[in-house]
Design a protein around this motif. Structure first.
Motif, PDB file in Angstrom:
ATOM      1  N   ALA A  98       0.803  -1.222   0.000  1.00  0.00           N
ATOM      2  CA  ALA A  98       0.000   0.000   0.000  1.00  0.00           C
ATOM      3  C   ALA A  98       0.832   1.266   0.000  1.00  0.00           C
ATOM      4  CB  ALA A  98      -0.945   0.008   1.200  1.00  0.00           C
ATOM      5  N   SER A  99       2.074   1.197   0.450  1.00  0.00           N
ATOM      6  CA  SER A  99       2.900   2.403   0.403  1.00  0.00           C
ATOM      7  C   SER A  99       3.180   2.818  -1.032  1.00  0.00           C
ATOM      8  CB  SER A  99       4.226   2.186   1.147  1.00  0.00           C
ATOM      9  OG  SER A  99       4.989   1.175   0.515  1.00  0.00           O
ATOM     10  N   GLY A 100       3.036   1.887  -1.978  1.00  0.00           N
ATOM     11  CA  GLY A 100       3.125   2.263  -3.385  1.00  0.00           C
ATOM     12  C   GLY A 100       2.016   3.224  -3.764  1.00  0.00           C
ATOM     13  N   ILE A 101       0.827   3.016  -3.223  1.00  0.00           N
ATOM     14  CA  ILE A 101      -0.267   3.957  -3.463  1.00  0.00           C
ATOM     15  C   ILE A 101       0.075   5.307  -2.853  1.00  0.00           C
ATOM     16  CG2 ILE A 101      -2.712   4.433  -3.035  1.00  0.00           C
ATOM     17  CD1 ILE A 101      -3.213   1.450  -2.972  1.00  0.00           C
ATOM     18  N   ASP A 102       0.605   5.303  -1.639  1.00  0.00           N
ATOM     19  CA  ASP A 102       1.024   6.557  -1.007  1.00  0.00           C
ATOM     20  C   ASP A 102       2.000   7.311  -1.902  1.00  0.00           C
ATOM     21  OD1 ASP A 102      -0.377   6.099   1.463  1.00  0.00           O
ATOM     22  OD2 ASP A 102       1.191   4.704   2.035  1.00  0.00           O
ATOM     23  N   LEU A 103       2.970   6.584  -2.459  1.00  0.00           N
ATOM     24  CA  LEU A 103       3.975   7.240  -3.286  1.00  0.00           C
ATOM     25  C   LEU A 103       3.368   7.788  -4.569  1.00  0.00           C
ATOM     26  CD1 LEU A 103       6.781   8.099  -4.067  1.00  0.00           C
ATOM     27  CD2 LEU A 103       7.284   5.753  -4.764  1.00  0.00           C
ATOM     28  N   PHE A 104       2.512   7.040  -5.217  1.00  0.00           N
ATOM     29  CA  PHE A 104       1.955   7.523  -6.479  1.00  0.00           C
ATOM     30  C   PHE A 104       0.982   8.673  -6.265  1.00  0.00           C
ATOM     31  CE2 PHE A 104       4.050   3.920  -8.200  1.00  0.00           C
ATOM     32  CZ  PHE A 104       4.327   4.281  -9.512  1.00  0.00           C
ATOM     33  N   LEU A 105       0.277   8.688  -5.154  1.00  0.00           N
ATOM     34  CA  LEU A 105      -0.538   9.858  -4.826  1.00  0.00           C
ATOM     35  C   LEU A 105       0.357  11.069  -4.577  1.00  0.00           C
ATOM     36  CD1 LEU A 105      -3.272   8.304  -2.505  1.00  0.00           C
ATOM     37  CD2 LEU A 105      -3.611   9.230  -4.816  1.00  0.00           C
ATOM     38  N   HIS A 106       1.497  10.846  -3.931  1.00  0.00           N
ATOM     39  CA  HIS A 106       2.457  11.926  -3.711  1.00  0.00           C
ATOM     40  C   HIS A 106       2.991  12.451  -5.039  1.00  0.00           C
ATOM     41  CE1 HIS A 106       6.035  14.078  -2.303  1.00  0.00           C
ATOM     42  NE2 HIS A 106       6.750  13.326  -3.122  1.00  0.00           N
ATOM     43  N   VAL A 107       3.315  11.562  -5.966  1.00  0.00           N
ATOM     44  CA  VAL A 107       3.810  11.988  -7.280  1.00  0.00           C
ATOM     45  C   VAL A 107       2.741  12.782  -8.000  1.00  0.00           C
ATOM     46  CG1 VAL A 107       4.535  11.174  -9.556  1.00  0.00           C
ATOM     47  CG2 VAL A 107       5.470  10.113  -7.490  1.00  0.00           C
ATOM     48  N   LEU A 108       1.505  12.289  -7.973  1.00  0.00           N
ATOM     49  CA  LEU A 108       0.410  13.009  -8.618  1.00  0.00           C
ATOM     50  C   LEU A 108       0.209  14.375  -7.979  1.00  0.00           C
ATOM     51  CD1 LEU A 108      -1.927  13.195 -10.579  1.00  0.00           C
ATOM     52  CD2 LEU A 108      -3.298  11.798  -9.013  1.00  0.00           C
ATOM     53  N   ARG A 109       0.309  14.443  -6.657  1.00  0.00           N
ATOM     54  CA  ARG A 109       0.172  15.717  -5.950  1.00  0.00           C
ATOM     55  C   ARG A 109       1.289  16.675  -6.361  1.00  0.00           C
ATOM     56  NH1 ARG A 109       0.383  13.693  -1.303  1.00  0.00           N
ATOM     57  NH2 ARG A 109      -1.841  13.306  -1.148  1.00  0.00           N
ATOM     58  N   SER A 110       2.505  16.169  -6.492  1.00  0.00           N
ATOM     59  CA  SER A 110       3.633  17.001  -6.891  1.00  0.00           C
ATOM     60  C   SER A 110       3.496  17.469  -8.336  1.00  0.00           C
ATOM     61  CB  SER A 110       4.944  16.224  -6.725  1.00  0.00           C
ATOM     62  OG  SER A 110       5.156  15.861  -5.381  1.00  0.00           O
ATOM     63  N   ASP A 111       2.976  16.603  -9.201  1.00  0.00           N
ATOM     64  CA  ASP A 111       2.844  16.942 -10.626  1.00  0.00           C
ATOM     65  C   ASP A 111       1.681  17.882 -10.896  1.00  0.00           C
ATOM     66  OD1 ASP A 111       4.981  15.304 -11.173  1.00  0.00           O
ATOM     67  OD2 ASP A 111       3.810  13.711 -12.131  1.00  0.00           O
ATOM     68  N   HIS A 112       0.545  17.643 -10.222  1.00  0.00           N
ATOM     69  CA  HIS A 112      -0.677  18.345 -10.615  1.00  0.00           C
ATOM     70  C   HIS A 112      -1.498  18.901  -9.458  1.00  0.00           C
ATOM     71  CE1 HIS A 112      -0.171  17.234 -14.809  1.00  0.00           C
ATOM     72  NE2 HIS A 112       0.113  16.010 -14.420  1.00  0.00           N
ATOM     73  N   GLY A 113      -0.960  18.863  -8.232  1.00  0.00           N
ATOM     74  CA  GLY A 113      -1.639  19.520  -7.129  1.00  0.00           C
ATOM     75  C   GLY A 113      -2.465  18.601  -6.258  1.00  0.00           C
ATOM     76  N   THR A 114      -2.843  19.158  -5.111  1.00  0.00           N
ATOM     77  CA  THR A 114      -3.569  18.379  -4.110  1.00  0.00           C
ATOM     78  C   THR A 114      -4.933  17.933  -4.597  1.00  0.00           C
ATOM     79  OG1 THR A 114      -2.427  19.518  -2.315  1.00  0.00           O
ATOM     80  CG2 THR A 114      -4.502  18.456  -1.765  1.00  0.00           C
ATOM     81  N   ALA A 115      -5.627  18.796  -5.355  1.00  0.00           N
ATOM     82  CA  ALA A 115      -6.972  18.443  -5.804  1.00  0.00           C
ATOM     83  C   ALA A 115      -6.953  17.196  -6.672  1.00  0.00           C
ATOM     84  CB  ALA A 115      -7.596  19.617  -6.561  1.00  0.00           C
ATOM     85  N   ALA A 116      -5.980  17.101  -7.578  1.00  0.00           N
ATOM     86  CA  ALA A 116      -5.883  15.919  -8.443  1.00  0.00           C
ATOM     87  C   ALA A 116      -5.590  14.675  -7.620  1.00  0.00           C
ATOM     88  CB  ALA A 116      -4.794  16.132  -9.494  1.00  0.00           C
ATOM     89  N   ALA A 117      -4.698  14.791  -6.650  1.00  0.00           N
ATOM     90  CA  ALA A 117      -4.383  13.641  -5.801  1.00  0.00           C
ATOM     91  C   ALA A 117      -5.580  13.237  -4.954  1.00  0.00           C
ATOM     92  CB  ALA A 117      -3.184  13.959  -4.911  1.00  0.00           C
ATOM     93  N   ASN A 118      -6.318  14.218  -4.444  1.00  0.00           N
ATOM     94  CA  ASN A 118      -7.495  13.901  -3.635  1.00  0.00           C
ATOM     95  C   ASN A 118      -8.569  13.199  -4.467  1.00  0.00           C
ATOM     96  OD1 ASN A 118      -6.254  15.051  -1.459  1.00  0.00           O
ATOM     97  ND2 ASN A 118      -7.499  16.906  -1.426  1.00  0.00           N
ATOM     98  N   ARG A 119      -8.749  13.643  -5.728  1.00  0.00           N
ATOM     99  CA  ARG A 119      -9.719  12.975  -6.596  1.00  0.00           C
ATOM    100  C   ARG A 119      -9.314  11.524  -6.831  1.00  0.00           C
ATOM    101  NH1 ARG A 119      -9.700  17.975  -9.371  1.00  0.00           N
ATOM    102  NH2 ARG A 119      -8.145  17.186 -10.863  1.00  0.00           N
ATOM    103  N   ALA A 120      -8.024  11.301  -7.103  1.00  0.00           N
ATOM    104  CA  ALA A 120      -7.556   9.936  -7.322  1.00  0.00           C
ATOM    105  C   ALA A 120      -7.734   9.096  -6.063  1.00  0.00           C
ATOM    106  CB  ALA A 120      -6.092   9.950  -7.749  1.00  0.00           C
ATOM    107  N   ALA A 121      -7.458   9.671  -4.899  1.00  0.00           N
ATOM    108  CA  ALA A 121      -7.610   8.940  -3.644  1.00  0.00           C
ATOM    109  C   ALA A 121      -9.063   8.544  -3.412  1.00  0.00           C
ATOM    110  CB  ALA A 121      -7.088   9.783  -2.485  1.00  0.00           C
ATOM    111  N   ARG A 122      -9.984   9.453  -3.726  1.00  0.00           N
ATOM    112  CA  ARG A 122     -11.406   9.120  -3.557  1.00  0.00           C
ATOM    113  C   ARG A 122     -11.810   7.983  -4.484  1.00  0.00           C
ATOM    114  NH1 ARG A 122     -11.897  14.780  -2.935  1.00  0.00           N
ATOM    115  NH2 ARG A 122     -12.397  15.058  -5.147  1.00  0.00           N
TER     116      ARG A 122
END
Length: 321
Positions: free
Chosen positions: A164-188
Motif C-alpha cells: 500500500a505504500s506504493g499507493i502513497d507514493l503515487f498519490l504523492h507523485v500526482l500531488r507534486s505533478d498536478h496539485g492536491t486536488a488531483a491527488a485527492n480525486r484519485a484517492a477518492r
C-alpha cells in the motif's frame, strides 16, 4: 483568444519482472488512470515476452523494452524472490540501459533492489520493505537506506516500501505533478486516504505491551484541530496522560517520527491546501497553520518541496478550484 493546446501526456513505462506482484503492478494505472489523460502508461518486460506473476497466472505485456527509451517516468514494481546478489541479470541490465538520463525512476518494495544493483541509488536516500532492510544494507552499503518511512522522494529517484505504500507514493507523485486536488480525486476513486501519517515503524512487528496501551492516536487527532497553536511536547504529553519521555517514545514507535517532525509535516500539508484552495494571504496562512511568521512558513515549505509559498500557489492554485 485561441485556447492553448493541452500538453502531451506524461509517458510512464512500468517494467514487469519475472515474479512480479500483481497488486503493485496495477498501482500506477489505478492512480494515474484517474487523471483524464494526464499520463500515458505502457507495461513492458525486459524482452517483450510474458513473465510469471507471483500468483497462478502470467503477465503478457503489449510492449518490450523499447518503451523504456521513450518514457518520462519508469516504474519498477516488486517481485519475488528477493535478489540474493547485488548484480543485475544481463537482460534487466540491458533493458535499464535504454532509459534516458534524467528520466524519473520509481520503485515499489523490492524494486529498489533493481535500482540499487544498477548503481542508481549509490549515495542517495532510499527505502524498501522494513523486513528486507538487513538484506538490502548487506548488499548495498552505499545506499542511505531509511526503513522507517513509507516512501522517499529524492527528486528524480523515488522509492517506496511494500504494497500500500506504493499507493502513497503515487498519490504523492500526482500531488507534486498536478496539485492536491488531483491527488485527492484519485484517492477518492481508489477509496484510500490522500495521505497516511507516520512511516513503516508503525507496521514493524513488536511485542504487544501489557500495560499503558492507549496510544497516541487520540492526541494526534486532538493536535490536528489545534495546528494554529504553538503546541509543545509537554502539552501533547499531558493530553495523552503520559510523561513527556514516555509520550515521545510511544509517538516514535507508532508513527516513525518525533512529535515535532510530525507537527511540522501536518502544518506544511495544511499550508499547501490553503495555498491551493483559498485566497488567504501568506501571513494569514502562516498564522492559520501555526508557523511563527511568513518567513518560517517559507523556510519550511522550501525545505519540504523546494519552492516558495508564492511559487507553489502560482503553480497549483488553479487546479484546486
Amino acid at each position: 483568444m485561441a485556447t492553448a493546446p493541452a500538453p502531451p501526456p506524461h509517458r510512464v513505462a512500468v517494467l514487469a519482472l519475472d515474479g512480479v506482484y500483481p497488486f503493485e503492478l496495477g498501482i500506477p494505472k489505478r492512480v494515474f488512470g484517474s487523471t483524464d489523460g494526464l499520463y500515458r502508461l505502457s507495461t513492458c518486460t525486459v524482452d517483450g515476452r510474458p513473465v510469471h506473476a507471483d500468483a497462478d497466472f502470467t503477465v503478457a505485456p503489449d510492449h518490450g523494452p523499447e518503451v523504456l527509451a521513450e518514457a518520462d517516468t519508469v516504474v519498477i514494481p516488486p517481485f519475488a524472490p528477493v535478489p540474493e546478489t547485488a548484480v543485475l541479470d544481463p537482460a534487466t541490465a540491458a533493458a535499464l540501459a535504454l532509459v534516458r538520463p534524467g528520466t524519473r525512476l520509481i520503485s515499489i518494495c523490492t524494486g529498489a533492489f533493481v535500482l540499487a544493483a544498477a548503481g542508481l541509488l549509490d549515495g542517495r536516500p532510499a527505502t524498501t520493505h522494513w523486513a528486507l532492510a538487513d538484506r538490502f544494507r548487506a548488499l548495498f552499503p552505499r545506499v542511505r537506506l531509511d526503513p522507517d518511512v513509507l516512501f522517499v522522494d529524492d527528486g528524480d529517484v523515488l522509492t517506496s516500501a511494500g504494497a500500500a505504500s506504493g499507493i502513497d507514493l503515487f498519490l504523492h507523485v500526482l500531488r507534486s505533478d498536478h496539485g492536491t486536488a488531483a491527488a485527492n480525486r484519485a484517492a477518492r476513486i481508489c477509496v484510500v486516504p490522500p495521505w497516511r501519517e507516520g512511516g513503516q515503524a508503525q507496521y514493524v512487528v513488536r511485542p504487544v505491551p501489557t500495560t499503558g496501551s492507549t496510544g497516541t492516536a487520540p492526541t494526534r487527532e486532538w493536535a490536528l484541530t489545534r495546528l494554529h497553536r504553538p503546541l509543545t511536547l509537554a502539552e501533547l504529553a499531558a493530553h495523552a496522560a503520559m510523561s513527556t519521555r514516555t509520550f515521545a517514545r510511544r509517538f516514535q514507535e507508532e508513527t516513525g517520527q518525533s512529535p515535532g517532525r510530525w507537527l511540522t509535516q501536518q502544518r506544511i500539508a495544511l499550508a499547501r491546501h490553503l495555498l491551493e484552495a483559498t485566497d488567504l494571504t501568506i501571513d494569514q496562512i502562516a498564522t492559520r497553520v501555526g508557523f511563527a511568521n511568513p518567513v518560517s512558513l517559507r523556510q519550511h515549505l522550501h525545505s519540504a518541496i523546494g519552492v516558495s509559498p508564492l511559487a507553489y500557489r502560482r503553480t497549483f492554485a488553479g487546479t484546486a478550484r
